[in-house]
Design an enzyme around this catalytic site. Structure first.
Site, PDB file in Angstrom:
ATOM      1  N   ASN A  44       0.864  -1.185   0.000  1.00 33.88           N
ATOM      2  CA  ASN A  44       0.000   0.000   0.000  1.00 33.88           C
ATOM      3  C   ASN A  44       0.905   1.242   0.000  1.00 33.88           C
ATOM      4  OD1 ASN A  44      -1.385   2.267   1.049  1.00 33.88           O
ATOM      5  ND2 ASN A  44      -2.896   0.974   2.063  1.00 33.88           N
ATOM      6  N   GLY A  81       0.354   4.396   0.303  1.00 32.82           N
ATOM      7  CA  GLY A  81       0.072   5.391   1.348  1.00 32.82           C
ATOM      8  C   GLY A  81       0.747   5.008   2.654  1.00 32.82           C
ATOM      9  N   ASP A 101      -2.111 -13.972   1.561  1.00 28.93           N
ATOM     10  CA  ASP A 101      -3.516 -13.876   1.935  1.00 28.93           C
ATOM     11  C   ASP A 101      -3.588 -13.556   3.424  1.00 28.93           C
ATOM     12  OD1 ASP A 101      -4.512 -14.446  -0.537  1.00 28.93           O
ATOM     13  OD2 ASP A 101      -4.565 -16.620  -0.186  1.00 28.93           O
ATOM     14  N   ASP A 115      -0.634  -4.026   9.822  1.00 27.97           N
ATOM     15  CA  ASP A 115      -2.021  -4.369   9.513  1.00 27.97           C
ATOM     16  C   ASP A 115      -2.884  -3.379  10.256  1.00 27.97           C
ATOM     17  OD1 ASP A 115      -3.627  -6.279   7.917  1.00 27.97           O
ATOM     18  OD2 ASP A 115      -4.706  -6.412   9.818  1.00 27.97           O
ATOM     19  N   GLY A 146      -6.798   5.931   1.960  1.00 26.38           N
ATOM     20  CA  GLY A 146      -7.874   5.116   2.546  1.00 26.38           C
ATOM     21  C   GLY A 146      -9.022   5.963   3.080  1.00 26.38           C
ATOM     22  N   HIS A 176      -2.717   6.298  14.733  1.00 28.40           N
ATOM     23  CA  HIS A 176      -2.610   4.920  15.236  1.00 28.40           C
ATOM     24  C   HIS A 176      -1.249   4.321  14.881  1.00 28.40           C
ATOM     25  CE1 HIS A 176      -4.121   5.319  11.238  1.00 28.40           C
ATOM     26  NE2 HIS A 176      -4.165   4.036  10.977  1.00 28.40           N
TER      27      HIS A 176
HETATM   28  P1  ITT Z   1      -0.703  -4.202   2.882  1.00 28.39           P
HETATM   29  O1  ITT Z   1      -1.406  -5.387   3.455  1.00 28.39           O
HETATM   30  O2  ITT Z   1       0.101  -4.521   1.656  1.00 28.39           O
HETATM   31  O3  ITT Z   1       0.105  -3.439   3.889  1.00 28.39           O
HETATM   32  P2  ITT Z   1      -3.381  -3.121   2.671  1.00 28.39           P
HETATM   33  O4  ITT Z   1      -3.917  -1.805   2.192  1.00 28.39           O
HETATM   34  O5  ITT Z   1      -4.028  -4.370   2.142  1.00 28.39           O
HETATM   35  O6  ITT Z   1      -1.807  -3.132   2.366  1.00 28.39           O
HETATM   36  P3  ITT Z   1      -4.409  -3.705   5.295  1.00 28.39           P
HETATM   37  O7  ITT Z   1      -4.866  -5.056   4.970  1.00 28.39           O
HETATM   38  O8  ITT Z   1      -3.746  -3.486   6.611  1.00 28.39           O
HETATM   39  O9  ITT Z   1      -3.382  -3.149   4.224  1.00 28.39           O
HETATM   40  O10 ITT Z   1      -5.626  -2.726   5.139  1.00 28.39           O
HETATM   41  C1  ITT Z   1      -5.704  -1.582   5.861  1.00 28.39           C
HETATM   42  C2  ITT Z   1      -6.734  -0.660   5.241  1.00 28.39           C
HETATM   43  O11 ITT Z   1      -7.233   0.173   6.298  1.00 28.39           O
HETATM   44  C3  ITT Z   1      -6.076   0.277   4.252  1.00 28.39           C
HETATM   45  O12 ITT Z   1      -6.215  -0.189   2.930  1.00 28.39           O
HETATM   46  C4  ITT Z   1      -6.838   1.572   4.483  1.00 28.39           C
HETATM   47  O13 ITT Z   1      -7.972   1.603   3.728  1.00 28.39           O
HETATM   48  C5  ITT Z   1      -7.267   1.511   5.928  1.00 28.39           C
HETATM   49  N1  ITT Z   1      -6.320   2.287   6.713  1.00 28.39           N
HETATM   50  C6  ITT Z   1      -5.317   1.830   7.499  1.00 28.39           C
HETATM   51  N2  ITT Z   1      -4.614   2.851   8.011  1.00 28.39           N
HETATM   52  C7  ITT Z   1      -5.170   3.959   7.529  1.00 28.39           C
HETATM   53  C8  ITT Z   1      -4.887   5.312   7.671  1.00 28.39           C
HETATM   54  O14 ITT Z   1      -3.844   5.741   8.375  1.00 28.39           O
HETATM   55  N3  ITT Z   1      -5.666   6.189   7.059  1.00 28.39           N
HETATM   56  C9  ITT Z   1      -6.699   5.784   6.307  1.00 28.39           C
HETATM   57  N4  ITT Z   1      -7.028   4.535   6.098  1.00 28.39           N
HETATM   58  C10 ITT Z   1      -6.267   3.611   6.710  1.00 28.39           C
END
Ligand code: ITT
Length: 201
Positions: free
Chosen positions: A17, A19, A46, A75, A160, A187
């Site tokens: 991700n 971001g 997964d 996560d 996100g 967080h």
């Molecule tokens: P990785 O597993 O590759 O790290 P991912 O986007 O799939 O990427 P997650 O499974 O941890 O990661 O999903 C977390 C989601 O929660 C992320 O896609 C965002 O939409 C949201 N999220 C987490 N932290 C955030 C933040 O600081 N600001 C906004 N949204 C956030």
């Protein structure tokens, strides 16, 4: 083996991700030689666990074992009180394969409307895990930030669900704040402080 990270050491940022990768790089602020999972060609595992901590550990171990380097995984997700904590660990999945967060934020708004609840409180959780390769040790920590949801979404910074989340004690959403301001209270920052205390010399 001492569970410490040394300045300048290589560490894989096990996220796909962009971001998050940016925020993790800012938090690691020049301490380490950060290698990006994407650039190393590491596949995404997964996320089969049922908790943030479980999935962070799974991602960190996966990256460490494939790369042979110490790996850091995040996560995270947003939990809405009126939705009994959803989307939570499914935060990324609510945006679908196209990672459409405008759609995911609309879905949050619609689901809250359906409950009839006036409660707009929500929180972000971030679990950070560091794992050593070859079945080595691992450490996991978790941080949270509490706030209120606003609709319509505000601001185009961050990533996100940032545009609908206003942290407690503030007027701007995470989507309106400068990255450094979010990084000082998020967080991810809270979890990172715990990780520093546990692992950094
Ligand atoms: P990785 O597993 O590759 O790290 P991912 O986007 O799939 O990427 P997650 O499974 O941890 O990661 O999903 C977390 C989601 O929660 C992320 O896609 C965002 O939409 C949201 N999220 C987490 N932290 C955030 C933040 O600081 N600001 C906004 N949204 C956030």
């Amino acid at each position: 083996m001492t569970l410490k990270l040394i300045n300048g050491q290589k560490i894989v940022a096990a996220t796909h991700n962009p971001g998050k990768a940016k925020e993790l790089a800012a938090l690691l602020d020049g301490r380490f030689e950060v290698l990006a999972a994407g650039a190393l060609g590491l596949p995404e595992p997964d996320e089969t666990e049922t908790t943030f901590e479980g999935n962070a550990l799974l991602k960190a171990r996966h990256a460490a074992d494939l790369s042979g380097e110490v790996s850091l995984a995040d996560d995270s997700g947003m939990s809405v009180t009126a939705l009994d904590g959803a989307p939570g660990i499914y935060s990324a999945r609510w945006a679908g394969p196209a990672k459409d967060f405008a759609m995911a934020m609309d879905k949050v708004a619609e689901r809250i409307e359906e409950t009839g609840s006036e409660d707009r409180s929500a929180w972000f959780t971030c679990a950070l895990a560091v794992a050593w390769p070859n079945g080595g040790p691992a450490v996991v920590v978790q941080g949270e930030v509490h706030g209120t949801l606003v609709f319509p979404a505000r601001g185009d910074k961050g990533f996100g669900y940032d545009p609908i989340f206003v942290p407690g004690g503030h007027d701007q959403s995470f989507g309106e704040m400068e990255p450094a301001q979010k990084d000082a209270m998020s967080h991810r920052a809270v979890a990172f402080e715990k990780l520093k205390a546990a692992l950094f010399e």
